[in-house]
Design a protein around this motif. Structure first.
Motif, PDB file in Angstrom:
ATOM      1  N   ALA A  91      98.056  50.415  33.834  1.00 56.33           N
ATOM      2  CA  ALA A  91      97.931  51.864  33.688  1.00 56.33           C
ATOM      3  C   ALA A  91      96.798  52.458  34.515  1.00 56.33           C
ATOM      4  N   ILE A  92      95.781  51.663  34.870  1.00 59.90           N
ATOM      5  CA  ILE A  92      94.629  52.235  35.562  1.00 59.90           C
ATOM      6  C   ILE A  92      94.869  52.352  37.073  1.00 59.90           C
ATOM      7  N   ASP A  93      95.936  51.723  37.579  1.00 61.76           N
ATOM      8  CA  ASP A  93      96.220  51.792  39.010  1.00 61.76           C
ATOM      9  C   ASP A  93      97.366  52.758  39.292  1.00 61.76           C
ATOM     10  N   ARG A  94      97.474  53.206  40.523  1.00 59.36           N
ATOM     11  CA  ARG A  94      98.544  54.106  40.936  1.00 59.36           C
ATOM     12  C   ARG A  94      99.721  53.287  41.466  1.00 59.36           C
ATOM     13  N   PHE A  95     100.832  53.393  40.755  1.00 52.92           N
ATOM     14  CA  PHE A  95     102.008  52.635  41.140  1.00 52.92           C
ATOM     15  C   PHE A  95     103.129  53.575  41.582  1.00 52.92           C
ATOM     16  N   VAL A  96     104.104  52.989  42.286  1.00 49.44           N
ATOM     17  CA  VAL A  96     105.231  53.756  42.799  1.00 49.44           C
ATOM     18  C   VAL A  96     106.500  53.342  42.064  1.00 49.44           C
ATOM     19  N   LYS A  97     107.081  54.244  41.320  1.00 51.27           N
ATOM     20  CA  LYS A  97     108.368  54.042  40.645  1.00 51.27           C
ATOM     21  C   LYS A  97     108.448  52.695  39.915  1.00 51.27           C
ATOM     22  N   PRO A  98     107.712  52.506  38.820  1.00 46.32           N
ATOM     23  CA  PRO A  98     107.807  51.259  38.062  1.00 46.32           C
ATOM     24  C   PRO A  98     109.238  51.010  37.582  1.00 46.32           C
ATOM     25  N   ARG A  99     109.638  49.735  37.589  1.00 47.38           N
ATOM     26  CA  ARG A  99     110.975  49.355  37.139  1.00 47.38           C
ATOM     27  C   ARG A  99     110.858  48.172  36.181  1.00 47.38           C
ATOM     28  N   ASN A 100     111.610  48.254  35.097  1.00 47.91           N
ATOM     29  CA  ASN A 100     111.558  47.195  34.082  1.00 47.91           C
ATOM     30  C   ASN A 100     112.120  45.892  34.632  1.00 47.91           C
TER      31      ASN A 100
END
Length: 303
Positions: A196-205
């Motif tokens: 949660a503390i980092d910037r991610f692109v379009k997380p996918r399960n």
């Protein structure tokens, strides 16, 4: 100069060689065919032939492409199973599935199109270049259109084997998490378990079941059952668990060898540190649902 070889099956008896080759060369090289014929760069069964040659079944066709160089790869793919529409084949480690900046003809899809009657074969899914194992193709565009939208229903079970560094403290583990590329990552293709503390692109399960099969000299063979098919899923999850796949240049050693390969190349001492020239991951089993009937396709067990 590249040797782009193919073998014609008996069903090609009576077919014009020119038509056969146009389907199996890139559009740019197909346009060069008159010049290639006139320069004696095309042979059938070791005999130079002209543009009006008609094929006999079972002939070996060689096309020499002057000025074209391809990276040397393992081209020993083989058919594992097929029906009227689908083709399951074994892909060796280090053979790219489709064209790259270095390889147009020594790729899995090009080899299948040249060496079988299925000049319009299509990939239904992909394996990384360094990953070996079972991969499924459609024999033609019609089969591709039929099955690709139903791929999740068609491919009911996917099992991989991975040799990893270290010995896990667990015998089995079900891992379900979000995976994503990270904004600003030095290695653009790398995916991460979402934090949660980092910037991610379009997380996918993603979801994988891991099971220890054996341990040898500080390394472990793990069975990996995929429930989702995300990019680098197995490699990223195992690295997150502290057990990167042996030979993995992206997810092992903090990506050091991936970056070094780009900047200056790797030498024998680097591969020794990695433990392998390619990552030790292989798709060993694929179960299909063909009109309600299970079809299990598995690599032969090696002793």
């Amino acid at each position: 100069m590249t040797d782009c070889s193919a073998r014609s099956e008996t069903e090609f008896c009576g077919i014009a060689l020119l038509d056969f080759l146009r389907l199996r060369l890139t559009s740019a090289d197909a346009q060069r065919l008159p010049v290639l014929f006139s320069n004696g760069y095309i042979s059938v069964d070791n005999e130079v032939v002209s543009a009006d040659y008609t094929l006999n079944g079972g002939s070996r066709i060689c096309v020499y492409l002057p000025g074209h160089q391809e990276e040397e790869v393992d081209t020993h793919w083989r058919i594992l199973w097929q029906n009227s529409e689908l083709l399951a084949v074994y892909k060796p480690h280090l053979l790219p599935v489709s064209r790259t900046t270095r390889n147009l003809y020594n790729t899995l899809i090009s080899l299948v199109r040249r060496q079988t009657p299925y000049a319009d074969a299509r990939l239904l899914h992909r394996l990384d270049t360094e990953t070996a194992g079972v991969i499924l193709l459609a024999k033609n565009a019609m089969a591709d259109r039929r099955w690709k939208p139903r791929l999740d229903q068609l491919m009911r079970k996917k099992i991989y084997h991975a040799w990893v560094e270290g010995i896990p403290c667990w015998q089995s583990k079900l891992m379900e998490c979000d995976l994503s590329e990270k904004a600003g990552s030095v290695i653009r293709s790398q995916v991460y378990v979402v934090d949660a503390i980092d910037r991610f692109v379009k997380p996918r399960n993603s979801k994988t079941a891991f099971r220890v099969l054996q341990t040898v000299a500080g390394r472990t063979l793990i069975e990996c059952r995929l429930y989702t098919g995300r990019k680098h899923q197995i490699r990223a999850q195992l690295s997150y668990l502290g057990h990167p796949v042996v030979g993995d240049k992206i997810y092992g050693h903090q990506g050091h060898f991936y970056l070094k390969r780009i900047e200056q190349g790797l030498d024998d001492s680097d591969y020794q540190a990695l433990g392998s020239r390619y990552h030790q991951l292989q798709a060993v089993e694929l179960t299909l649902d063909i009109e309600g009937l299970p079809v299990e396709i598995a690599l032969p067990v090696q002793n």
